[in-house]
Design a protein around this motif. Structure first.
Motif, mmCIF file in Angstrom:
data_model
loop_
_atom_site.group_PDB
_atom_site.id
_atom_site.type_symbol
_atom_site.label_atom_id
_atom_site.label_comp_id
_atom_site.label_asym_id
_atom_site.label_seq_id
_atom_site.Cartn_x
_atom_site.Cartn_y
_atom_site.Cartn_z
ATOM 1 N N PRO A 140 0.180 9.129 -8.739
ATOM 2 C CA PRO A 140 1.377 8.274 -8.720
ATOM 3 C C PRO A 140 2.499 8.829 -7.845
ATOM 4 O O PRO A 140 3.160 8.067 -7.139
ATOM 5 C CB PRO A 140 1.798 8.201 -10.192
ATOM 6 C CG PRO A 140 0.968 9.173 -10.919
ATOM 7 C CD PRO A 140 -0.237 9.437 -10.113
ATOM 8 N N ALA A 194 3.990 6.739 -4.674
ATOM 9 C CA ALA A 194 5.415 6.395 -4.614
ATOM 10 C C ALA A 194 6.077 7.078 -3.427
ATOM 11 O O ALA A 194 6.892 6.466 -2.716
ATOM 12 C CB ALA A 194 6.097 6.799 -5.922
ATOM 13 N N LYS A 209 5.069 5.325 -0.143
ATOM 14 C CA LYS A 209 5.721 4.033 0.007
ATOM 15 C C LYS A 209 7.219 4.188 0.297
ATOM 16 O O LYS A 209 7.770 3.516 1.180
ATOM 17 C CB LYS A 209 5.525 3.207 -1.270
ATOM 18 C CG LYS A 209 4.126 2.640 -1.426
ATOM 19 C CD LYS A 209 3.732 1.757 -0.277
ATOM 20 C CE LYS A 209 3.875 0.294 -0.638
ATOM 21 N NZ LYS A 209 3.447 -0.582 0.476
ATOM 22 N N ALA A 210 7.874 5.074 -0.461
ATOM 23 C CA ALA A 210 9.309 5.257 -0.255
ATOM 24 C C ALA A 210 9.573 5.832 1.134
ATOM 25 O O ALA A 210 10.480 5.381 1.845
ATOM 26 C CB ALA A 210 9.873 6.177 -1.331
ATOM 27 N N TYR A 261 10.296 2.598 -5.954
ATOM 28 C CA TYR A 261 9.511 3.814 -5.756
ATOM 29 C C TYR A 261 10.324 5.063 -6.054
ATOM 30 O O TYR A 261 9.827 6.019 -6.643
ATOM 31 C CB TYR A 261 8.942 3.848 -4.334
ATOM 32 C CG TYR A 261 7.953 2.748 -4.116
ATOM 33 C CD1 TYR A 261 6.694 2.808 -4.699
ATOM 34 C CD2 TYR A 261 8.275 1.625 -3.369
ATOM 35 C CE1 TYR A 261 5.787 1.784 -4.542
ATOM 36 C CE2 TYR A 261 7.374 0.595 -3.204
ATOM 37 C CZ TYR A 261 6.125 0.682 -3.791
ATOM 38 O OH TYR A 261 5.225 -0.340 -3.647
ATOM 39 N N LEU A 313 10.459 5.362 -9.694
ATOM 40 C CA LEU A 313 9.183 5.865 -10.205
ATOM 41 C C LEU A 313 9.114 7.386 -10.036
ATOM 42 O O LEU A 313 8.697 8.106 -10.948
ATOM 43 C CB LEU A 313 8.038 5.202 -9.441
ATOM 44 C CG LEU A 313 6.672 5.263 -10.110
ATOM 45 C CD1 LEU A 313 6.649 4.420 -11.362
ATOM 46 C CD2 LEU A 313 5.595 4.809 -9.155
ATOM 47 N N LEU A 314 9.551 7.866 -8.868
ATOM 48 C CA LEU A 314 9.544 9.314 -8.627
ATOM 49 C C LEU A 314 10.430 10.033 -9.635
ATOM 50 O O LEU A 314 10.044 11.066 -10.195
ATOM 51 C CB LEU A 314 10.022 9.622 -7.203
ATOM 52 C CG LEU A 314 9.022 9.394 -6.065
ATOM 53 C CD1 LEU A 314 9.680 9.626 -4.720
ATOM 54 C CD2 LEU A 314 7.824 10.322 -6.228
ATOM 55 N N SER A 329 2.438 2.583 -10.739
ATOM 56 C CA SER A 329 2.647 2.791 -9.306
ATOM 57 C C SER A 329 1.648 1.986 -8.491
ATOM 58 O O SER A 329 1.996 1.447 -7.443
ATOM 59 C CB SER A 329 2.574 4.283 -8.972
ATOM 60 O OG SER A 329 1.279 4.751 -9.158
#
Lengths: 467, 232, 467, 232
Positions: free
Chosen positions: C418, C422, C425-426, C442, C445-446, D162
């Motif tokens: 994950p 993330a 993508k970020a 993202y 999420l991090l 995710s």
């Protein structure tokens, strides 16, 4: 039987042995005493042909070291404080492997005798990993006398054993030594050896500083001989039939051993496979592969995966040899060092190919691309051969360093880049259906690399394993 | 440590003089190149450094082979000296090449065979140094280093070939003018003379540095020896 | 001072200690004899609070184990056969590090005293790596008494020393023990300890099977006291000023130690950097990056590079702690285990960030792309924190396994996917200049990942390091 | 080893009967789906297997936490049992899902959140088994396994989130029909009943298998114990 004159051994600038003289007549049991760090182990490794003398003459069993190392090895059995046994093989398989390395004939019968002697017949089919330290050490003695050597070297065999195991070991040592063999045993503890040896030499500051014979020994020895009337001081030399262990035979034995151990533990293959799948997963998310990019990137992803998973496998395969002293066990066998190299290379290649065979269809399913292409198979074979040829050489180096956790990929990747380039280009050529003439230059490059590096590794492997 | 022998002292002086002369030739004698102007001057140093790097690379491989035959620590010192010199000069060559290439390629770096091979060679040598750092026993260190130099020396030409097959847009300096758009230029005879003089100068500098570095290695060995004696 | 009642220790199904009773009055020197494998080391590790008793009562220095472990650790000095010293720090730096872990006040002065006592003042600025085994062992004793503990535990301190070093060590042990400290020392060799101890206990089959006091001891002890009149049986407890070593203080000490060692050896950072560059090189050739694909693939390549290089660094960073027993040294300090976790995490993070700081501009030059983007920096920071938080926990596990060569990436990659998704993508969001609202999910999420996993690792780290 | 308790024997019979009944419902009671025909039948097993996998996954995490608190080897056995069952059922779920998805997606595999998360979960569990294999000391093995189960259990939902953010084309089975092109279909009430019956059946089968596997683990422990006693 053993004659050492003016032996000097230096490690770089540090002199460990300083003109040591040492002699052991046939059939005698000499205990080599000395404090920790006095150079006992170094000396024994020189006698065992594992380490080169810097200066001086060393004769063992009538042959000179290091020139006639192979003849010495045939007549030599070594027990060190490491067991030199493979944990993932059974007791019987360990003996069978070493028997093949030494070219012992009528091996099954000899293995039965040995297992009987060391009292492990009932545990013959159990993995050595599950053995207690004492049982391992008994089996190690069995391994050392398997080929019925004339000379035995014991390097602190009692290390790490409890009292009972020590007593059992002593009984076994006495029995083994009583068959007219010449024995040198090191110890830092006089009490440990006074019942066994007929002479004590003290090694101190790199020379034999004192020597004393034990008068009571003859009596004890004689009694021991009475118990086992079949043994004599001049023992018949034909109890065990040996032939010179052939080059191919030794390679076969090593490959068989690696595959048998892996078939049982499956730890190397499963680690490589899981890692390969993880690398593919990471690529998937890292590169966000849409179908178009994917087609172009597939060969690259495959080869990067093989390269990363390959280092993992090479590292583990060599660590297994190193950790329990098994590499020394291989080097003690009277076979050419290159047989060891080729044996390890072939088993590493087998592991790599198995991983590739599993990864290809998985990748095909995951990415919905067809990878079944005879050209690709050829490229994978050629690429893997070159990768493993260099990788086996460099991993035998990496595993002997302090930074072994990290060194292999750093050493390996810069020199295998041509393989990776050629393999990627050739693979993508085949997958895109290019004409054979366009792919051939890369195939040729792979073949050239394979041939050159197998030859070079063959030539320099000696320097990597011999001290 | 013995003082520097006379020849070495003379060589020091010659190296400095030659270097000054080469500087003079590059900036005063050699004509200005039409399209690239002063940036082209870097070319002479780029070539000369790459040449010296190559010399060191070959010297290291030879020293490695000799060590494996003779098992004499001396050759290990020579090998290490050659590797370090080669490492530095190749690095300068790569940097100079990048600066030189900037105007013609529009970027400091292209994945061009010679440049990339030089970069990979640098990696091989850094790995070599990491290998040495990871081994405490000097004998084993010397053996493994020699083997690795050898493996590297054989792999580098193959690497070059494979990258060349892979792609090439390096300026073809001496030869046809067809690749003009890729940064090549016409060598005038004055330029050619300057280039060869630079090559000669840097060869002398190489010998000089090599000698100094070997002496340094011997000195380091003696220090180690003294420490060891103090310990015992 | 030490009171053990009915102590039982089992490893899984194997019982090592079977209801052991053991008592040492204040100021006494007890030698614990017993053959190899009798459980001496296990017993000492329990007294040292490194291993949990299965059953029974253990009191050391007036505190109960394992409940009051921290108080016990403050009053305890341990010397084992591993030196528990960092090879890449100098003698002085090693003492300074441990002094900070124990919260010793007026540390510089105390270090001078200790170096004087163990006779290493002249070598104080030399790396411990260059010390002989005997010097290392003397420094290890200095480390053990640095915080002036009431109880000393010696686990076969003579292992691997030659005769001279043993004699020197004995003199030092006598001096150290003579200051009214309570001492327990294990040995498998009676001769080694008969001059030192006032009582001998024999450990056999998991219980104390025999005990004998040495009558000559009192005389010798008295003589020793005469030589050094300043020491008494009830020694003043205020020779060394200590404060309870704070949580942040301990973290700072660990980070300082790691950075100082790395600054000197540079082996971890250089290995990570070279490996990172090699990974980028391999990607270059494997993916044949044309300018268009490159723009899309850059974040993925960067993160894959960081992930691969990161495992290398984590592996090495923990291997350094494990190989010379330093992890035990950390665990012996009277600080919370989570301080060790955060200290190691912070230094691993520092290494990772340094690598990233170097890789970014190199990548920019090699691929002619501009990567200087404040958003990207934030993503890299957040991603690295999460990666290192999990990685430090899992690498402390991996390094304690048999298959440590290969296990870390296999354990780590499935659970950090994950983060990688993330972060990729970020990163690509920022590099492509997307609106912040598109990137925020993202980033969130991090952050969630970082918070959750730091908390979890904080909670479970105890279980990973404590037996 | 004690013989199987009565309840377990009864459970064995119930499990078999329920499974047969579920088979009957799936093939005889539930109507044929229009577009996918018989392939849709796989859906019931896919869902049921995934459900059981999830149960095992949760059981493993709970057993891990309890082990860390109680330090009782029993919970390690339970944890391993749960992991193995979960591993097998998730694998079947993934395979069934692939076959079911083949007609609607045109490929056996898509990088769809639920499928991918299940695959990553499989990786976590295989890594878990490799971790166990690499540790000889049973206490440490149990501790590390429990920690790793916990880490995995926390990471999997985040992984799912995710990947879901990353991309999603999984059929939305219950709900609107808007995603028809992506393989969803209308659930009739009969289908729904069949699905819930399958879920119930597989839950019972899970309990049954779990029980058996724990008994097996205890047996293995006793064998180890006996070997150890023989050794001493």
């Amino acid at each position: 039987m053993i004659a050492v004159k003016k032996l000097v051994k230096r490690f770089g600038l540090k002199t460990v042995l300083r003109g040591l003289n040492f002699e052991v007549p046939e059939g005698e049991f000499v205990a080599l005493l000395g404090p920790n760090g006095s150079g006992k182990t170094t000396f024994l490794r020189i006698l065992a042909s594992l380490s080169r003398p810097t200066l001086g003459e060393v004769c063992v069993a009538g042959y000179r070291l290091p020139i006639q190392a192979s003849a010495v090895r045939r007549n030599l059995g070594v027990v060190s404080h490491l067991p030199l046994l493979y944990g993932d093989l059974t007791a019987e398989e360990n003996l069978r492997f070493y028997g093949r390395m030494y070219g012992v004939l009528e091996l099954s019968q000899r293995i039965n005798e040995i297992l009987e002697l060391v009292g492990l017949t009932s545990r013959r089919r159990d993995l050595v990993r599950t053995f207690s330290r004492g049982m391992q050490q008994r089996l190690a003695i069995g391994r050392a006398i398997l080929h019925d050597p004339e000379v035995l070297l014991f390097d602190e065999p009692h290390t790490g054993l409890d009292q009972d195991a020590c007593d059992m070991l002593d009984r076994l040592l006495r029995e083994v030594a009583g068959q007219g063999r010449t024995v040198v045993m090191t110890s830092h503890d006089l009490a440990r050896v006074e019942d066994l040896a007929s002479r004590f030499d003290v090694l101190s500051r790199g020379v034999i500083s004192a020597s004393a014979s034990c008068s009571t020994f003859t009596v004890r020895r004689w009694q021991a001989d009475m118990d086992r009337p079949q043994t004599t001081d001049h023992r018949p030399s034909s109890i065990v039939h040996r032939r010179s262990s052939g080059f191919l035979n030794a390679i076969g034995a090593i490959v068989w051993k690696d595959l048998a151990a892996e078939l049982r533990s499956r730890e190397l293959l499963s680690a490589m496979l899981v890692f390969a799948l993880l690398v593919i997963l990471i690529f998937n998310f890292a590169l966000e592969l849409d179908p178009l990019t994917r087609r172009v990137a597939t060969p690259g992803i495959l080869w990067a995966t093989f390269a990363f998973a390959g280092t993992l496998g090479l590292n583990r395969s060599m660590a297994v040899e190193k950790d329990r002293g098994c590499l020394d066990g291989l080097l003690l066998a009277p076979v050419d060092r290159s047989a060891i190299y080729f044996g390890k290379t072939l088993s590493n290649l087998a592991f790599m190919l198995i991983v590739e065979v599993v990864v290809l269809p998985v990748y095909s399913v995951l990415y919905n691309t067809n990878l079944f292409n005879p050209g690709l198979i050829v490229v994978i074979l050629l690429g893997s051969v070159g990768y493993v040829a260099v990788g086996t050489l460099l991993s035998s180096m990496a595993v002997q360093t302090r930074t072994r956790d990290v060194l292999l990929p750093i050493l390996l990747f810069p020199v295998v880049i041509p393989i990776l380039i050629a393999a990627v280009k050739a693979s993508s050529g085949f997958l895109q259906g290019l004409a054979l003439t366009e792919v051939m230059p890369y195939i040729n490059l792979l073949i050239v690399y394979d041939v050159i590096f197998t030859a070079v590794a063959y030539m320099v492997f000696d320097y990597v394993v011999e001290e | 440590m013995k003082p520097q022998p006379i020849i070495l002292k003379v060589l020091n002086v010659i190296s400095v003089l030659l270097f000054l002369a080469a500087l003079g030739m590059v900036f005063l004698y050699a004509p200005l190149e039409a399209t690239m102007n002063y940036v082209q001057k870097i070319f002479y140093f780029h070539i000369a450094n790459a040449w010296v790097g190559m010399l060191g690379f070959i010297a290291a491989a030879v020293a490695g082979v000799v060590y494996l035959i003779k098992h004499d620590q001396k050759w290990d010192i020579i090998e290490l000296a050659a590797v370090e010199i080669s490492l530095v000069f190749f690095l300068i060559a790569i940097a100079a090449g990048s600066i030189w290439a900037r105007p013609s390629w529009g970027a400091y770096w292209t994945w061009e065979p010679r440049l990339t091979t030089a970069a990979i060679l640098e990696m091989v040598y850094i790995s070599y140094l990491l290998l040495r750092q990871g081994i405490d026993d000097p004998d084993r260190r010397a053996r493994f280093s020699a083997v690795y130099t050898l493996v590297g020396a054989i792999s580098i030409p193959i690497t070059f070939m494979s990258i060349r097959l892979f792609r090439t847009i390096h300026p073809v300096v001496i030869g046809t003018n067809s690749a003009a758009s890729q940064g090549s230029f016409d060598m005038t005879s004055k330029m050619l003379a300057t280039m060869f003089f630079a090559l000669f100068t840097f060869s002398v500098i190489f010998v000089n540095l090599f000698w100094h570095r070997i002496r340094l290695g011997q000195l380091a060995q003696q220090v180690e020896q003294l420490k060891l004696e103090e310990l015992q």
